[in-house]
Design an enzyme around this catalytic site. Structure first.
Site, PDB file in Angstrom:
ATOM      1  N   HIS A  84       0.846  -1.184   0.000  1.00 26.26           N
ATOM      2  CA  HIS A  84       0.000   0.000   0.000  1.00 26.26           C
ATOM      3  C   HIS A  84       0.889   1.244   0.000  1.00 26.26           C
ATOM      4  O   HIS A  84       2.009   1.229   0.531  1.00 26.26           O
ATOM      5  CB  HIS A  84      -0.928  -0.001   1.210  1.00 26.26           C
ATOM      6  CG  HIS A  84      -2.124  -0.886   1.041  1.00 26.26           C
ATOM      7  ND1 HIS A  84      -3.312  -0.674   1.689  1.00 26.26           N
ATOM      8  CD2 HIS A  84      -2.313  -1.994   0.267  1.00 26.26           C
ATOM      9  CE1 HIS A  84      -4.190  -1.610   1.354  1.00 26.26           C
ATOM     10  NE2 HIS A  84      -3.590  -2.424   0.489  1.00 26.26           N
ATOM     11  N   GLU A  86       1.030   4.083   1.567  1.00 28.30           N
ATOM     12  CA  GLU A  86       1.531   4.627   2.825  1.00 28.30           C
ATOM     13  C   GLU A  86       2.730   3.834   3.344  1.00 28.30           C
ATOM     14  O   GLU A  86       3.689   4.417   3.887  1.00 28.30           O
ATOM     15  CB  GLU A  86       0.419   4.603   3.885  1.00 28.30           C
ATOM     16  CG  GLU A  86      -0.776   5.472   3.546  1.00 28.30           C
ATOM     17  CD  GLU A  86      -1.867   4.711   2.810  1.00 28.30           C
ATOM     18  OE1 GLU A  86      -3.047   5.077   2.967  1.00 28.30           O
ATOM     19  OE2 GLU A  86      -1.548   3.757   2.074  1.00 28.30           O
ATOM     20  N   ARG A  90       6.760   5.010   3.719  1.00 29.22           N
ATOM     21  CA  ARG A  90       7.481   4.935   4.986  1.00 29.22           C
ATOM     22  C   ARG A  90       8.764   4.106   4.845  1.00 29.22           C
ATOM     23  O   ARG A  90       9.816   4.468   5.391  1.00 29.22           O
ATOM     24  CB  ARG A  90       6.564   4.328   6.046  1.00 29.22           C
ATOM     25  CG  ARG A  90       7.152   4.345   7.454  1.00 29.22           C
ATOM     26  CD  ARG A  90       7.565   2.961   7.892  1.00 29.22           C
ATOM     27  NE  ARG A  90       8.030   2.899   9.262  1.00 29.22           N
ATOM     28  CZ  ARG A  90       8.218   1.779   9.919  1.00 29.22           C
ATOM     29  NH1 ARG A  90       7.961   0.607   9.339  1.00 29.22           N
ATOM     30  NH2 ARG A  90       8.703   1.784  11.143  1.00 29.22           N
ATOM     31  N   ARG A  91       8.723   2.999   4.115  1.00 23.07           N
ATOM     32  CA  ARG A  91       9.939   2.212   3.875  1.00 23.07           C
ATOM     33  C   ARG A  91      10.973   3.053   3.115  1.00 23.07           C
ATOM     34  O   ARG A  91      12.181   2.993   3.399  1.00 23.07           O
ATOM     35  CB  ARG A  91       9.599   0.966   3.063  1.00 23.07           C
ATOM     36  CG  ARG A  91       8.833  -0.115   3.831  1.00 23.07           C
ATOM     37  CD  ARG A  91       9.784  -0.932   4.709  1.00 23.07           C
ATOM     38  NE  ARG A  91       9.126  -2.113   5.262  1.00 23.07           N
ATOM     39  CZ  ARG A  91       9.166  -3.319   4.719  1.00 23.07           C
ATOM     40  NH1 ARG A  91       9.846  -3.515   3.598  1.00 23.07           N
ATOM     41  NH2 ARG A  91       8.554  -4.328   5.288  1.00 23.07           N
ATOM     42  N   CYS A 139      -6.628   2.957   4.866  1.00 26.29           N
ATOM     43  CA  CYS A 139      -7.573   1.854   5.009  1.00 26.29           C
ATOM     44  C   CYS A 139      -7.675   1.452   6.473  1.00 26.29           C
ATOM     45  O   CYS A 139      -6.786   1.722   7.276  1.00 26.29           O
ATOM     46  CB  CYS A 139      -7.149   0.665   4.149  1.00 26.29           C
ATOM     47  SG  CYS A 139      -5.591  -0.103   4.652  1.00 26.29           S
ATOM     48  N   CYS A 290      -3.504   0.223   7.217  1.00 27.34           N
ATOM     49  CA  CYS A 290      -2.687   1.441   7.256  1.00 27.34           C
ATOM     50  C   CYS A 290      -3.047   2.300   8.464  1.00 27.34           C
ATOM     51  O   CYS A 290      -2.178   2.953   9.045  1.00 27.34           O
ATOM     52  CB  CYS A 290      -2.872   2.237   5.965  1.00 27.34           C
ATOM     53  SG  CYS A 290      -2.113   1.465   4.520  1.00 27.34           S
ATOM     54  N   LYS A 293      -1.098   0.786  11.354  1.00 25.97           N
ATOM     55  CA  LYS A 293       0.348   1.008  11.246  1.00 25.97           C
ATOM     56  C   LYS A 293       0.709   2.460  11.507  1.00 25.97           C
ATOM     57  O   LYS A 293       1.714   2.753  12.177  1.00 25.97           O
ATOM     58  CB  LYS A 293       0.835   0.563   9.873  1.00 25.97           C
ATOM     59  CG  LYS A 293       0.812  -0.951   9.679  1.00 25.97           C
ATOM     60  CD  LYS A 293       1.482  -1.381   8.385  1.00 25.97           C
ATOM     61  CE  LYS A 293       1.526  -2.901   8.280  1.00 25.97           C
ATOM     62  NZ  LYS A 293       2.239  -3.373   7.076  1.00 25.97           N
ATOM     63  N   ARG A 296       0.690   3.162  15.140  1.00 22.73           N
ATOM     64  CA  ARG A 296       1.919   2.640  15.752  1.00 22.73           C
ATOM     65  C   ARG A 296       3.090   3.591  15.514  1.00 22.73           C
ATOM     66  O   ARG A 296       3.898   3.832  16.427  1.00 22.73           O
ATOM     67  CB  ARG A 296       2.234   1.258  15.179  1.00 22.73           C
ATOM     68  CG  ARG A 296       3.446   0.587  15.809  1.00 22.73           C
ATOM     69  CD  ARG A 296       3.679  -0.774  15.200  1.00 22.73           C
ATOM     70  NE  ARG A 296       4.019  -0.679  13.782  1.00 22.73           N
ATOM     71  CZ  ARG A 296       4.033  -1.708  12.947  1.00 22.73           C
ATOM     72  NH1 ARG A 296       3.702  -2.913  13.359  1.00 22.73           N
ATOM     73  NH2 ARG A 296       4.359  -1.529  11.681  1.00 22.73           N
ATOM     74  N   LYS A 424      12.823  -6.006   3.618  1.00 23.86           N
ATOM     75  CA  LYS A 424      13.439  -6.099   4.944  1.00 23.86           C
ATOM     76  C   LYS A 424      14.898  -6.517   4.858  1.00 23.86           C
ATOM     77  O   LYS A 424      15.756  -5.982   5.571  1.00 23.86           O
ATOM     78  CB  LYS A 424      12.655  -7.081   5.814  1.00 23.86           C
ATOM     79  CG  LYS A 424      11.301  -6.578   6.259  1.00 23.86           C
ATOM     80  CD  LYS A 424      10.619  -7.568   7.192  1.00 23.86           C
ATOM     81  CE  LYS A 424       9.287  -7.037   7.684  1.00 23.86           C
ATOM     82  NZ  LYS A 424       8.591  -7.989   8.585  1.00 23.86           N
TER      83      LYS A 424
END
Length: 448
Positions: A84, A86, A90-91, A139, A290, A293, A296, A424
């Site tokens: 997604h 968002e 962020r990544r 979402c 999202c 997350k 968080r 990752k």
């Protein structure tokens, strides 16, 4: 210092000018969503006491596509589980932070980081902050928006022309968000099931609310989840006497094993404040919504666990700006900050900061609504690719599909060139290189 429209316009211009055609939606057939992180440098006074204007710069950007299903997840971390917009943004932001820390700690060059009070740790320059932009409401919980009595039903596609309405009118002209990436046609069996089947009733009589903490009146306890009418109307910004007849749907599913949606007709379809996972086409995903997350991030920061080894404080967002779309400021506050207000016993340096939330009146040109409004014939489909862009000198652009770089074949999977730069495993490799460079930099010249 800045307006929501200025942030949106900056991101839209960056998308049009800086990002190549690769990975963008096919004209007149596909649509996508956009997210970005914007660096804000606060104004200062120069030696002549003249105020220097604020500067704004996009440092990361992402466009979105679907998440992979649970069966396709890999323990090696070489696939993007969640694509997604968002999450991609962020990544990409984490790539930018890793590069900036390398500038400060190893190359001793100008960076967004300055030495912290503890030796070996760094912190963000005090004149900098970051604003998160998304062209659509996240979402999950933030997409569960009350639908008022005077609104037309149902609203799977655009019933009212909210895309051309004024900013004052936009909160009253909402679109059903059953799944913001996959709205059904109004005549489909799914849409028909979503039509209002019961008389209009006050929201407080039919929707239970879990974890609402916006006014300090609710605690995250299921037994206390029934609010009286005045409390719930206030929480949702609804004027007395106005009835809520339905809620906009979200495709995100409640976490297995926890309290679920009632799925009754009309306003009793959803329960708000719950943790949710993103929907998958057939194969269920394990990716949190999202909304969850982003909530968080507002507690733990956007930097991730690896970078916290070198940072004195987390990197928090100062604001979130949403583009022109179905939107409720009350639902956004509930989903992103309200559910976390009573988080206690956080480690040193962590907190639940205030988060400014605003909406722009500018529509993303390649959103579903914009493409529909252009009168495109035929059925529109979401773009199958996700674009990642970071403000880094080497390989800033990354285009993925189904969690792997675009064009990857089954034979390629497992090889180093079949990994996204924001996967990752690649972010971990970047962290390892940073760690090695810092360790080498600390060695005496005689040892090198």
């Amino acid at each position: 210092m800045w307006t929501a429209d200025e942030i949106a316009q900056l991101c839209y211009a960056h998308y049009s000018v800086k990002l190549p055609k690769q990975g963008k939606p096919e004209p007149n057939r596909e649509w996508t969503l956009l997210a970005a992180v914007v660096k804000i440098q606060s104004p200062a006074c120069d030696t002549t006491d003249k105020e220097v204007p604020v500067t704004k710069e996009v440092v990361s950007m992402g466009t979105g596509t679907k998440c992979i299903g649970q069966s396709k997840m890999r323990k090696s971390g070489d696939i993007l589980n969640d694509s997604h917009a968002e999450i991609i943004a962020r990544r990409s932001f984490q790539r930018y932070l890793l590069y900036q820390l390398h500038l400060a700690a190893v190359l001793k060059e100008d960076s967004i980081f300055v030495p912290g009070t503890q030796r070996g740790l760094w912190k963000l320059r005090p004149d900098l902050s970051f604003v998160f932009f998304s062209s659509h409401t996240p979402c999950g919980d933030a997409s569960i928006i009350p639908m008022l009595e005077f609104e037309e039903q149902p609203c799977c596609l655009v019933i009212r022309n909210w895309a051309n309405s004024s900013p004052v009118e936009k909160s009253d002209n909402l679109e059903d968000s059953k799944n913001k990436r996959d709205c059904e046609d109004p005549g489909s069996s799914v849409a028909k099931k979503m039509r209002l089947e019961t008389p209009a009733v006050p929201l407080s009589n039919s929707v239970t609310h879990h974890g609402m903490q916006e006014s300090g009146t609710m605690k995250p306890d299921v037994s206390s989840s029934h609010l009286i009418k005045e409390e719930l109307d206030t929480a949702n910004g609804i004027a007395p006497g106005i009835k809520v007849v339905d809620v906009h749907r979200t495709g995100a599913k409640c976490v297995p094993g926890e309290t679920g949606d009632l799925r009754r007709p009309g306003v009793a379809y959803h329960q708000v404040g719950l943790l949710r996972v993103k929907p998958g086409r057939g194969d269920r995903t394990c990716s949190m919504s999202c909304s969850d997350k982003m909530a968080r991030w507002n507690v733990l920061g956007c930097q991730g666990a690896l970078l916290m080894h070198f940072l004195e404080e987390p990197i928090y967002l100062s604001a979130v700006v949403i583009g022109k779309c179905p939107y409720s400021p009350e639902a956004m506050r509930r989903a992103l900050t309200g559910r976390c207000q009573e988080v206690l016993a956080l480690p040193r340096g962590f907190k639940v900061p205030e988060l400014k939330i605003e909406q722009s009146g500018l529509l993303f040109e390649q959103s579903r609504c914009a493409v529909q409004r252009a009168g495109t014939p035929g059925r529109l489909v979401p773009c199958g690719a996700a674009i990642s862009w970071s403000a880094v000198p080497e390989h800033p652009l990354d285009v993925t599909a189904n969690g792997f770089p675009q064009g990857t074949t089954k034979k390629d999977i497992g090889s180093p060139w079949a990994r996204s730069r924001i996967s990752k495993v690649e972010l971990f490799r970047s962290f390892q290189k940073l760690l090695s460079s810092i360790a080498e930099d600390k060695q005496p010249d005689s040892v090198r």
